[in-house]
Each structure stands twice: as structure tokens, then as C-alpha cells.
Design a protein around this motif. Sequence first.
Motif, PDB file in Angstrom:
ATOM      1  N   GLU A  84      -3.855  -3.672  -5.919  1.00 43.58           N
ATOM      2  CA  GLU A  84      -3.190  -4.271  -4.760  1.00 43.58           C
ATOM      3  C   GLU A  84      -3.877  -5.592  -4.460  1.00 43.58           C
ATOM      4  O   GLU A  84      -5.044  -5.627  -4.078  1.00 43.58           O
ATOM      5  CB  GLU A  84      -3.238  -3.361  -3.526  1.00 43.58           C
ATOM      6  CG  GLU A  84      -2.561  -4.048  -2.334  1.00 43.58           C
ATOM      7  CD  GLU A  84      -2.403  -3.161  -1.100  1.00 43.58           C
ATOM      8  OE1 GLU A  84      -2.559  -1.932  -1.211  1.00 43.58           O
ATOM      9  OE2 GLU A  84      -2.120  -3.727  -0.032  1.00 43.58           O
ATOM     10  N   THR A 129       0.834  -1.205   0.000  1.00 44.07           N
ATOM     11  CA  THR A 129       0.000   0.000   0.000  1.00 44.07           C
ATOM     12  C   THR A 129       0.869   1.255   0.000  1.00 44.07           C
ATOM     13  O   THR A 129       0.612   2.198  -0.760  1.00 44.07           O
ATOM     14  CB  THR A 129      -0.936   0.018   1.232  1.00 44.07           C
ATOM     15  OG1 THR A 129      -1.585  -1.242   1.333  1.00 44.07           O
ATOM     16  CG2 THR A 129      -1.979   1.111   1.096  1.00 44.07           C
ATOM     17  N   ASP A 148      -6.707  -0.136   3.033  1.00 41.28           N
ATOM     18  CA  ASP A 148      -5.731   0.221   2.000  1.00 41.28           C
ATOM     19  C   ASP A 148      -6.323   1.179   0.972  1.00 41.28           C
ATOM     20  O   ASP A 148      -5.678   2.143   0.560  1.00 41.28           O
ATOM     21  CB  ASP A 148      -5.189  -1.037   1.313  1.00 41.28           C
ATOM     22  CG  ASP A 148      -4.425  -1.928   2.287  1.00 41.28           C
ATOM     23  OD1 ASP A 148      -4.056  -1.433   3.373  1.00 41.28           O
ATOM     24  OD2 ASP A 148      -4.217  -3.101   1.966  1.00 41.28           O
TER      25      ASP A 148
HETATM   26 MG    MG Z   1      -1.822  -3.132   1.954  1.00 42.05          MG
END
Ligand code: MG
Length: 218
Positions: free
Chosen positions: A123, A50, A78
Motif C-alpha cells: 500500500e 486499505t 493501515d
Molecule cells: Mg490506507
Amino acid sequence: MTDQHKTVNIDIRQDLFGANEDAAALNATLFKEHGITVIDIMGSVGTGKTQLIETLCETLREQYKILMIAGDLATNIDADRVGSHDVDTVQINTGTACHLDARMIRVALNDIDLSKYDLIFIENVGNLICPAGYSLGADMKIVVVSVTEGPYMIRKHPLTIKRADMIVINKIDLAEVLEFDVDALVKDIREVDANLSVHKVSSKTGMGIPELIKTLGL
Ligand code: MG
Ligand code: ZN
């Protein structure tokens, strides 16, 4: 009259992966149609995925219209962090699934106007085992490891390293104080793939980030 007897042995694993590859190819076509570069970022919990995305967004958001897709079991932590940098986000809460797959990406982007974006960071869910096995249709798979994870990260995950297009060794600013042997880690990477692109960075201090961005062609 003869009966017809037929036996079909379905390899569920094969079938699942095959279906995912098809969905990933559709995603890739969709991204290409919109001229979007898509980067899939994988790594264990706590390697700084992140923070890496936050740092990249800070540097690139003037130049690119960025969308961040966050995969997480249950939280929006995140996506909220990256969103605080004036970047649009889509959260995928996977519930029990320990990785994102191509269909989840497709569903998540269903009502998103992709013509607004030219760069997407994904992510992936935080683990280093299965995310690499599921293509999402991204242009590039980056595996993030960090010097806080101990010396065996690479050797314990050879398949994930093999499927990566780039390895980012994060938190390099902490290597000295942790007496972490970065060269040994790089050697482990080289043993899996001699030509793999490796970047040593600190998302916190910004060290190595310009070189990383250059290699990404951004
Ligand atoms: Mg993360
Ligand atoms: Zn999984």
C-alpha cells in the motif's frame, strides 16, 4: 601541459529516477527468485486502498502466504488493520516522503525471510501524484480511485493513469446515492488509455472482487 576541463550537467531528477529504476530491477529479481507476486497499490487518502487489501486478504489468505507492506508518513494504522486479518505486515514510515521508492522496499525487507511468502501487497503512501513515478519492482501497479472523490480524479492525474496497469473504481455501492457518473469516469480513463483494465468494485460489499481477483491471475 594542458588542463583538462570538464563540465558535467547532472539532471538530478533524471539521476534520482535512474537510480530508482536500478533498485526496482533488483527488487524485481529478488521477488522473482522467491516466486512472489507483488502488487503496488496507489491512490489518494480515503479511496479505500486499505479496505481493498483487507478484502483481498480475507479471500486469498487460505491460498497464499501474504505479506503486506504499508507506506505511510507516520502511522501504523493501515498495517494494523490488515494485520488483524492474520496477515504479516511491514510498516514503512516515510517521514516527509510522499511516496515509497525501491530502496525503501529493499531496506524494509532486509531481515524478512521472503521464502515464507508468495504474495505481497504494497500500500503506497496516500496520494495520486508521485507514487506512480517510482517503480518498486512490483509485477503490477493498481491505481484505486473512488466515487467519493468527485468527477475529475482521472483528468487531473493523466500521468499516473498512464503508468498504471489497472484502475479500480472503489465504493461503487455509493455511486447511486452520490449521483456519481461512473460511465463518465470510465470514459476519462479510456481517453488516457483505451486498453487499460478497469474494475468497478465495492471492497465493503465484495461486489466485483471475484472478477478483480480473476484478472489479477490469483
Ligand atoms: Mg490506507
Ligand atoms: Zn512523493
